[in-house]
Scaffold this motif. Structure first.
Motif: not given
Length: 68
Positions: A7-16
């Motif tokens: 979830l943390l990785t997905t959220t960071a990728a989406l924000a980027a």
């Protein structure tokens, strides 16, 4: 714990992805304007000519279903 990392990785990728200026994203306001203008044109034609359009469609369907 693995789900939290995902979830943390997905959220960071989406924000980027949201931050960067991606030329592949397209012109959203353009297609929105075209959609709204098309709907407005359909309504502008349909409102005054509704009876004529309904009559024409009914006549066309009647001629197809009657075989003549």
């Amino acid at each position: 714990m693995r789900a939290w990392a995902w979830l943390l990785t997905t959220t960071a990728a989406l924000a980027a992805r949201m931050r960067e200026d991606d030329p592949e994203r397209g012109d959203v306001p353009g297609w929105v304007m075209i959609t709204v203008m098309t709907a407005a044109l359909v309504l502008a034609i349909l409102v005054p000519f509704r009876e004529a359009i309904v009559s024409a469609v009914q006549n066309a369907l009647a001629s197809v279903t009657s075989g003549g």
